[in-house]
Structures are given as C-alpha cells and as structure tokens.
Write a protein that holds these residues in place. Sequence first.
Motif, mmCIF file in Angstrom:
data_model
loop_
_atom_site.group_PDB
_atom_site.id
_atom_site.type_symbol
_atom_site.label_atom_id
_atom_site.label_comp_id
_atom_site.label_asym_id
_atom_site.label_seq_id
_atom_site.Cartn_x
_atom_site.Cartn_y
_atom_site.Cartn_z
ATOM 1 N N HIS A 31 0.911 -1.185 -0.064
ATOM 2 C CA HIS A 31 -0.021 -0.009 -0.170
ATOM 3 C C HIS A 31 0.817 1.079 0.086
ATOM 4 C CE1 HIS A 31 -3.897 2.129 0.874
ATOM 5 N NE2 HIS A 31 -3.145 3.118 1.808
ATOM 6 N N ASP A 33 0.886 5.403 0.115
ATOM 7 C CA ASP A 33 -0.003 6.635 0.333
ATOM 8 C C ASP A 33 0.760 7.722 -0.375
ATOM 9 O OD1 ASP A 33 -1.998 5.576 2.002
ATOM 10 O OD2 ASP A 33 -0.137 4.989 3.359
ATOM 11 N N HIS A 64 -2.801 4.956 -3.005
ATOM 12 C CA HIS A 64 -3.700 5.373 -2.457
ATOM 13 C C HIS A 64 -3.456 6.947 -2.563
ATOM 14 C CE1 HIS A 64 -5.688 6.327 1.869
ATOM 15 N NE2 HIS A 64 -6.515 7.070 0.636
ATOM 16 N N MET A 66 -4.182 10.569 -1.696
ATOM 17 C CA MET A 66 -4.645 11.513 -0.894
ATOM 18 C C MET A 66 -4.316 13.044 -1.351
ATOM 19 S SD MET A 66 -4.127 9.756 2.597
ATOM 20 C CE MET A 66 -2.848 8.561 1.797
ATOM 21 N N ASP A 174 -8.554 1.216 5.865
ATOM 22 C CA ASP A 174 -7.103 1.728 6.083
ATOM 23 C C ASP A 174 -7.304 2.734 7.240
ATOM 24 O OD1 ASP A 174 -4.750 2.903 5.713
ATOM 25 O OD2 ASP A 174 -5.176 3.758 3.839
HETATM 26 ZN ZN ZN Z 1 -3.514 4.521 2.863
#
Ligand code: ZN
Length: 214
Positions: A31, A33, A64, A66, A174
């Motif tokens: 994963h 970020d 992911h 953001m 998450d």
């Molecule tokens: Zn995340």
Amino acid sequence: MKIAPSLLSADFAHLAEEVQDISRGGADLLHLDVMDGHFVPNLTFGAPVIQVLRSTTEIPFDAHLMTYHPEAYFGPLEKAGVAMISFHAEAAVHHDRLIHDIRERGIQAGLALNPGSPLSLVEEVLPILDFVLIMSVNPGFGGQKFISYTLDKIRRLRRLAEEKGNPALQIEVDGGVTSDNAGALAAAGADILVAGSAVFGKKDRAAAIAALRC
Ligand code: ZN
Ligand code: DX5
C-alpha cells in the motif's frame, strides 16, 4: 483476507529492504500513500519513488491518492507499474470519468472515503468500481487510533454492493488496523486490510502479517 502493509510506516532510509522484508513475510499487496500537502496535511512520495521500488519485489502495488487533482497522477502511476489506484471522493468531482480513466489503463479502480463521509458519495458508481477504500482514521498520518463507528459503514457497504449488483466489490480498510480489530473487520465484510504501524512497527514482519490474517 488480503494484507497490504503501508509503506508510510517503513524506514524511509531503507525502502528497498523494507519492501523485500514484507514480501518475504507474506504480504499480498504493498500500500502506497501518495499525499500532496493540501488534501491532507502531509507529504510523502510520488511516482518516481514508486517506480524505483517496482523492480525490488513481485507483489502488486496499491496506490492510495490523498491529493487534489488525482487524475494528474494516473499516467505516472501507470508507468510506475501499479495494479490498483484509489482516489478520494471528497477530492474530485468527476468520479465516473476518473474511474473509467483508471480502468482503461488496465488498473483496478477504487474510491476512498474519509471517516466522516457518507456512503452515498460512492453509491451511484458502485457497479463500475473494483474496490472502495474505507478510511478508519482521518487520512494523513500513520499510527492513529481506529475509529470504531466505521465498522458499521463497512457492513452497510457490503450490503449496498450486493444491492447495486457488484457483489465482487472489494472493501479495503485503512487506518488503525491491528490484530485486535482484524477479526471484527473481516466479519463486517472487509477484503483487504491496510496496516502501517501494525506491520512496519514490529520487528518480525512475517509474524505481524500472520497475526492480521483471520
Ligand atoms: Zn492509505
Ligand atoms: C493514513 C494512510 C494509511 C496509514 C495507515 O493516511 O492512508 O495507509 O499508513 O497507518 P496505520 O496502519 O499505522 O494506521
């Protein structure tokens, strides 16, 4: 249940070794970020770092986003070789267009939801999504405490996915995931557990990953 260790909690001075350690330890996904310092109050890494790490392991990469303007990252992340991309429903307006953009690149598409955001934000596009990422902490930082009311949201999302004709939809959870709440998350309908501190914060990563698998 798939376990996706989050690189955010790894030792940034030794990223390649950290990635190889969790791969050997049985992680299903990595994963990643990606933050922009605007949608969330933190900055991490982007496609160039992800691309370098791609050659260090075989496990699929799960990005992911953001960030605002998530579409600006799709091309570079495709080139970096990611298998999954999620962007925040709160950070974009044209959800349908962006989901198609991701899927046309042969990448699994996900929409992410902050803890305080309602499921109605993803409801209409559930038939075209591969996964939904439910944030169980406020995004931006690792090591925060699990927000328990998100458990009910996972249960409701499981039902909604079936009602909308997409029972294969994967639910990724998450934030604040530990071996103490992994069982409850699985029972609620989670398919992928992201874990930063619960994996990279432990010395024995294989044992940490095994403890989350239920
Ligand atoms: Zn995340
Ligand atoms: C938070 C990130 C998470 C984070 C989870 O904004 O999206 O992926 O790394 O870290 P833990 O598992 O420590 O809560």
